[in-house]
Design a protein around this motif. Structure first.
Motif, PDB file in Angstrom:
ATOM      1  N   LEU A 270     -13.519  44.539  18.091  1.00  0.00           N
ATOM      2  CA  LEU A 270     -13.933  45.782  17.449  1.00  0.00           C
ATOM      3  C   LEU A 270     -12.894  46.240  16.435  1.00  0.00           C
ATOM      4  CD1 LEU A 270     -15.180  47.624  20.661  1.00  0.00           C
ATOM      5  CD2 LEU A 270     -16.623  46.649  18.854  1.00  0.00           C
ATOM      6  N   THR A 271     -13.352  46.662  15.265  1.00  0.00           N
ATOM      7  CA  THR A 271     -12.449  47.185  14.240  1.00  0.00           C
ATOM      8  C   THR A 271     -12.713  48.674  14.073  1.00  0.00           C
ATOM      9  OG1 THR A 271     -14.047  46.386  12.583  1.00  0.00           O
ATOM     10  CG2 THR A 271     -12.101  45.028  12.973  1.00  0.00           C
ATOM     11  N   TYR A 272     -11.792  49.471  14.604  1.00  0.00           N
ATOM     12  CA  TYR A 272     -11.906  50.920  14.617  1.00  0.00           C
ATOM     13  C   TYR A 272     -10.901  51.545  13.644  1.00  0.00           C
ATOM     14  CZ  TYR A 272     -14.842  51.074  18.887  1.00  0.00           C
ATOM     15  OH  TYR A 272     -15.864  50.947  19.798  1.00  0.00           O
ATOM     16  N   ALA A 273     -10.995  52.877  13.475  1.00  0.00           N
ATOM     17  CA  ALA A 273     -10.102  53.594  12.556  1.00  0.00           C
ATOM     18  C   ALA A 273      -9.341  54.692  13.284  1.00  0.00           C
ATOM     19  CB  ALA A 273     -10.904  54.211  11.404  1.00  0.00           C
ATOM     20  N   ASN A 274      -8.119  54.950  12.810  1.00  0.00           N
ATOM     21  CA  ASN A 274      -7.294  56.062  13.289  1.00  0.00           C
ATOM     22  C   ASN A 274      -7.404  57.226  12.310  1.00  0.00           C
ATOM     23  OD1 ASN A 274      -6.270  54.317  15.266  1.00  0.00           O
ATOM     24  ND2 ASN A 274      -4.485  53.764  14.033  1.00  0.00           N
ATOM     25  N   ILE A 275      -7.650  58.429  12.818  1.00  0.00           N
ATOM     26  CA  ILE A 275      -7.672  59.598  11.935  1.00  0.00           C
ATOM     27  C   ILE A 275      -7.037  60.792  12.642  1.00  0.00           C
ATOM     28  CG2 ILE A 275      -9.729  58.824  10.707  1.00  0.00           C
ATOM     29  CD1 ILE A 275     -11.324  60.987  12.205  1.00  0.00           C
ATOM     30  N   GLU A 290     -16.167  50.612  12.931  1.00  0.00           N
ATOM     31  CA  GLU A 290     -17.177  50.556  13.991  1.00  0.00           C
ATOM     32  C   GLU A 290     -17.037  51.696  14.986  1.00  0.00           C
ATOM     33  OE1 GLU A 290     -18.057  46.163  15.144  1.00  0.00           O
ATOM     34  OE2 GLU A 290     -15.970  46.222  14.466  1.00  0.00           O
ATOM     35  N   GLY A 291     -15.978  52.472  14.846  1.00  0.00           N
ATOM     36  CA  GLY A 291     -15.738  53.612  15.717  1.00  0.00           C
ATOM     37  C   GLY A 291     -14.401  54.214  15.354  1.00  0.00           C
ATOM     38  N   ILE A 292     -13.999  55.220  16.096  1.00  0.00           N
ATOM     39  CA  ILE A 292     -12.678  55.835  15.908  1.00  0.00           C
ATOM     40  C   ILE A 292     -11.860  55.544  17.153  1.00  0.00           C
ATOM     41  CG2 ILE A 292     -11.413  58.012  15.672  1.00  0.00           C
ATOM     42  CD1 ILE A 292     -13.808  59.052  14.050  1.00  0.00           C
ATOM     43  N   GLY A 293     -10.796  54.783  16.971  1.00  0.00           N
ATOM     44  CA  GLY A 293      -9.967  54.382  18.104  1.00  0.00           C
ATOM     45  C   GLY A 293      -8.879  55.373  18.430  1.00  0.00           C
ATOM     46  N   LEU A 294      -8.635  56.305  17.514  1.00  0.00           N
ATOM     47  CA  LEU A 294      -7.609  57.324  17.748  1.00  0.00           C
ATOM     48  C   LEU A 294      -7.882  58.526  16.866  1.00  0.00           C
ATOM     49  CD1 LEU A 294      -4.887  58.411  18.819  1.00  0.00           C
ATOM     50  CD2 LEU A 294      -3.752  57.121  16.997  1.00  0.00           C
ATOM     51  N   PHE A 295      -8.297  59.633  17.488  1.00  0.00           N
ATOM     52  CA  PHE A 295      -8.364  60.914  16.794  1.00  0.00           C
ATOM     53  C   PHE A 295      -7.181  61.725  17.304  1.00  0.00           C
ATOM     54  CE2 PHE A 295      -9.321  65.340  16.209  1.00  0.00           C
ATOM     55  CZ  PHE A 295      -9.925  65.396  14.967  1.00  0.00           C
ATOM     56  N   ARG A 296      -6.234  62.007  16.407  1.00  0.00           N
ATOM     57  CA  ARG A 296      -4.995  62.697  16.794  1.00  0.00           C
ATOM     58  C   ARG A 296      -5.277  64.202  16.894  1.00  0.00           C
ATOM     59  NH1 ARG A 296      -3.623  59.200  12.486  1.00  0.00           N
ATOM     60  NH2 ARG A 296      -2.414  57.381  13.154  1.00  0.00           N
ATOM     61  N   SER A 297      -5.652  64.674  18.057  1.00  0.00           N
ATOM     62  CA  SER A 297      -6.084  66.066  18.204  1.00  0.00           C
ATOM     63  C   SER A 297      -4.965  67.070  17.961  1.00  0.00           C
ATOM     64  CB  SER A 297      -6.676  66.285  19.600  1.00  0.00           C
ATOM     65  OG  SER A 297      -5.670  66.224  20.591  1.00  0.00           O
ATOM     66  N   ALA A 517      -5.474  35.910  20.451  1.00  0.00           N
ATOM     67  CA  ALA A 517      -5.147  34.936  21.499  1.00  0.00           C
ATOM     68  C   ALA A 517      -4.790  35.645  22.807  1.00  0.00           C
ATOM     69  CB  ALA A 517      -3.982  34.050  21.052  1.00  0.00           C
ATOM     70  N   PHE A 518      -4.159  36.812  22.690  1.00  0.00           N
ATOM     71  CA  PHE A 518      -3.867  37.616  23.889  1.00  0.00           C
ATOM     72  C   PHE A 518      -5.150  38.135  24.537  1.00  0.00           C
ATOM     73  CE2 PHE A 518       0.579  39.273  22.361  1.00  0.00           C
ATOM     74  CZ  PHE A 518       1.103  37.999  22.540  1.00  0.00           C
ATOM     75  N   GLY A 519      -6.224  38.233  23.735  1.00  0.00           N
ATOM     76  CA  GLY A 519      -7.477  38.758  24.245  1.00  0.00           C
ATOM     77  C   GLY A 519      -7.709  40.225  23.949  1.00  0.00           C
ATOM     78  N   VAL A 520      -6.981  40.789  22.997  1.00  0.00           N
ATOM     79  CA  VAL A 520      -7.162  42.195  22.625  1.00  0.00           C
ATOM     80  C   VAL A 520      -8.624  42.425  22.232  1.00  0.00           C
ATOM     81  CG1 VAL A 520      -6.543  43.974  20.936  1.00  0.00           C
ATOM     82  CG2 VAL A 520      -4.761  42.522  21.925  1.00  0.00           C
ATOM     83  N   ASP A 521      -9.222  43.491  22.756  1.00  0.00           N
ATOM     84  CA  ASP A 521     -10.649  43.743  22.543  1.00  0.00           C
ATOM     85  C   ASP A 521     -10.938  44.597  21.319  1.00  0.00           C
ATOM     86  OD1 ASP A 521     -11.717  42.624  25.173  1.00  0.00           O
ATOM     87  OD2 ASP A 521     -10.239  44.072  25.892  1.00  0.00           O
ATOM     88  N   GLU A 522      -9.958  45.393  20.879  1.00  0.00           N
ATOM     89  CA  GLU A 522     -10.193  46.342  19.793  1.00  0.00           C
ATOM     90  C   GLU A 522      -8.892  46.589  19.040  1.00  0.00           C
ATOM     91  OE1 GLU A 522      -9.882  50.983  19.118  1.00  0.00           O
ATOM     92  OE2 GLU A 522      -8.811  49.640  20.477  1.00  0.00           O
ATOM     93  N   LEU A 523      -9.002  46.701  17.724  1.00  0.00           N
ATOM     94  CA  LEU A 523      -7.858  47.069  16.889  1.00  0.00           C
ATOM     95  C   LEU A 523      -8.253  48.295  16.085  1.00  0.00           C
ATOM     96  CD1 LEU A 523      -6.793  43.525  15.613  1.00  0.00           C
ATOM     97  CD2 LEU A 523      -5.494  44.966  17.182  1.00  0.00           C
ATOM     98  N   SER A 524      -7.437  49.348  16.175  1.00  0.00           N
ATOM     99  CA  SER A 524      -7.725  50.584  15.453  1.00  0.00           C
ATOM    100  C   SER A 524      -6.620  50.826  14.439  1.00  0.00           C
ATOM    101  CB  SER A 524      -7.828  51.759  16.424  1.00  0.00           C
ATOM    102  OG  SER A 524      -8.345  52.902  15.765  1.00  0.00           O
ATOM    103  N   VAL A 525      -7.009  50.966  13.176  1.00  0.00           N
ATOM    104  CA  VAL A 525      -6.045  51.010  12.071  1.00  0.00           C
ATOM    105  C   VAL A 525      -6.421  52.136  11.104  1.00  0.00           C
ATOM    106  CG1 VAL A 525      -5.572  48.537  12.245  1.00  0.00           C
ATOM    107  CG2 VAL A 525      -7.434  49.318  10.772  1.00  0.00           C
ATOM    108  N   ALA A 526      -5.591  52.363  10.114  1.00  0.00           N
ATOM    109  CA  ALA A 526      -5.936  53.327   9.069  1.00  0.00           C
ATOM    110  C   ALA A 526      -7.253  52.901   8.422  1.00  0.00           C
ATOM    111  CB  ALA A 526      -4.831  53.393   8.026  1.00  0.00           C
TER     112      ALA A 526
END
Length: 556
Positions: A270-275, A290-297, A517-526
């Motif tokens: 999954l490719t998510y975004a940080n906002i 595809e989603g928001i992986g981090l909303f900095r409340s 390779a580690f098996g990370v399921d999601e990466l959330s980036v700018a």
């Protein structure tokens, strides 16, 4: 033409006018005046101008954030007309024959301390309001504009450095790029620039100051860290060509919209975004996250003059959940403390704030704040796919106590007939070595992990990520950091939960293959990094995953 070398914090090219951000003043000088009546009139004129500014801000806020959000400007208008406050200023001018600036500064300090010393939480919160209106009066008296960026056209914002509370209040429509004398690539200025998708250079050094460069034309290359003062025609032409190539590259990346983050052999990630703000949603949608992986409340708290109410938070969270239309939105609960200070929290001064009262420790210590935020988040879950993530967890007992409070909130809402999603996912950030080492036990308590690589690197290597002098010692690629990431993902999967990365390392394309390779399921980036990341993922073939892991183990 003059060239200054810094460190590239966010790629891209910008050409425009340098405008140095004005920080709150540290010292107001006391000087004797001969004409006291004229000084009283100066104060009265400044008071009227400040009230007029606040009226305009109220009207602007009314259209952007509604009546509740705009109300603070009405309150500040009333405080500027308060008899006790104004009488104190007039008395100091008259009795001491001093300048209005000094009278305003002293009155502001005295009233702020008076409010801070009160036992009532509401009255303590007024201390920040007094500081704010006093600062506004001082700006008017000294002939400064009310806005931190005084410009009709977008500019390159320059500063020695910017605090989180300053960056969130900037008018983003006026920003072409950032350039700072200090800071680090992990500073909030740099993170904001990457979220906005604009160039940024940090670490330009003490020579980079307003007295020398404010108002001058400049060009910056966020990839190389090069800043050019009054660039010649050849330099401008070269940078404009580079800018055009970057724009074409961005255009080509748009062809990846709608395509999954999937390797050539079918591994899905999954490719998510940080906002950090609902205003960032446009960038999320434009870059097809595809989603928001981090909303900095915490940015809701940094932007406020007082604790945001449950309803103010609910409206913000609800708008994000609705806009994302069923895509997962992971809200990180309040992460105040360390480098993110808020006056009205009245946190004690600490020798080592990064190790002190911050994030979940504040929430578990001041549970009324935490309780309010959780109510707002659960209410918002009725309007979209909401997940809640807790930062700075280091022990099993902490998440168990958090879950008890969350259960109490759900019971309250159920009893009141307030709708919410009963299946909201609860997760934690893995950003301390303790959490990574205990990840097998912690995974039994939650629905997901999200690895915060910025703090994980800081705490693992014992290097302050905000200290620019330690830049070469802060190593996100450190074998120990990567091993903790691998261990965390392995323990997550062992316990049937998913694990992602929401730190800046998620956008490091040199590590994408390793993370897969580690098996990370999601990466959330700018947001601006989503499509380049997806392109990288789609270029990889993980059929040789074991060989990649073996290579990693050899290097380690």
């Amino acid at each position: 033409m003059k060239s200054l070398q810094g460190s590239g914090a966010s790629g891209g090219v910008a050409i425009g006018t340098l405008k140095f951000y004005r920080h709150d003043r540290q010292l107001v000088s006391r000087r004797r005046v001969e004409d006291v009546q004229a000084e009283l009139e100066r104060f009265q004129t400044a008071q009227a101008a400040a009230i007029d500014q606040l009226g305009k801000l109220y009207e602007k806020a009314l259209t952007q954030v509604g009546e509740q959000g705009a109300q603070i400007f009405e309150i500040h208008q009333m405080m500027l007309e308060d008899d006790d406050y104004c009488d104190s200023i007039r008395s100091i001018i008259e009795r001491q024959s001093v300048n209005a600036e000094y009278a305003v500064a002293i009155t502001g300090e005295n009233f702020a301390k008076m409010f801070s010393d009160m036992d009532d939480d509401y009255m303590q919160g007024r201390a920040a309001d007094v500081k704010d209106i006093s600062e506004r009066l001082l700006r008017v008296l000294e002939g400064e504009q009310s806005d931190a960026i005084d410009a009709d056209q977008p500019v390159i914002v320059a500063a020695d450095d910017l605090a989180p509370s300053e960056t969130v209040q900037l008018d983003k429509s006026k920003i072409l790029a950032f350039a700072t004398a200090g800071g680090s690539v992990n500073s909030h200025t740099a993170i904001l620039a990457r979220t906005m998708g604009i160039p940024a250079i940090i670490g330009l050094g003490p020579e980079f100051q307003a007295e020398l460069y404010d108002g001058k034309t400049a060009a910056i290359d966020g990839a190389t860290g090069q800043l050019y003062i009054e660039p010649d025609k050849e330099t401008q032409a070269a940078l404009l060509e580079k800018q055009a190539k970057l724009a074409e590259r961005k255009r080509l990346l748009t062809q990846l919209k709608g395509l999954p983050g999937e390797t050539q052999d079918g591994q899905r990630i999954l490719t998510y975004a940080n906002i950090g703000n609902p205003s960032d949603l446009g960038a999320v949608l434009a870059n097809d996250a595809e989603g928001i992986g981090l909303f900095r409340s915490e940015f809701l708290y940094l932007e406020s003059q007082d604790y945001p109410s449950e309803n103010e938070q609910f409206q913000a969270y609800k708008s994000v959940a609705e806009t994302m239309a069923g895509k997962r939105v992971i809200f990180r609960t309040l992460d105040i403390g360390a480098d993110k200070q808020v006056d009205y929290f009245h946190l004690p001064k600490e020798e080592n704030p990064a190790m002190g009262m911050r994030a979940i420790r504040i929430c578990l210590t001041r549970q009324e704040i935490f309780h309010t935020q959780l109510r707002a988040l659960y209410r918002a879950s009725a309007y979209g796919r909401v997940a809640i993530m807790f930062p700075m967890i280091a022990s099993v007992w902490e998440i168990q106590e958090v879950k008890k409070i969350a259960a109490q909130v759900r019971a309250e809402l159920t009893a009141s007939g307030v709708p919410f999603d009963e299946h909201v996912e609860l997760g934690i950030m893995i950003e301390t070595p303790a959490a990574a080492v205990l990840s097998n036990q912690l995974a039994k308590e939650v629905d997901f992990f999200s690895i915060g690589t910025n703090d994980l690197t800081q705490y693992t290597t014992a290097v302050d990520r905000q200290n620019q002098d330690l830049g070469r010692f802060y190593d996100p690629h450190h074998p120990a950091v990567l091993e903790l990431i691998r261990l965390t993902v392995e323990n997550a999967h062992r316990n049937g939960i998913w694990a992602g990365i929401c730190g800046e390392l998620g956008a490091d394309l040199s590590l994408t293959e390793t993370f897969l390779a580690f098996g990370v399921d999601e990466l959330s980036v700018a947001p601006a990094s989503v499509l380049p990341l997806r392109e990288k993922i789609r270029s990889l073939n993980q059929s040789n995953r074991q060989a990649i892991l073996d290579r990693y183990l050899e290097v380690r």
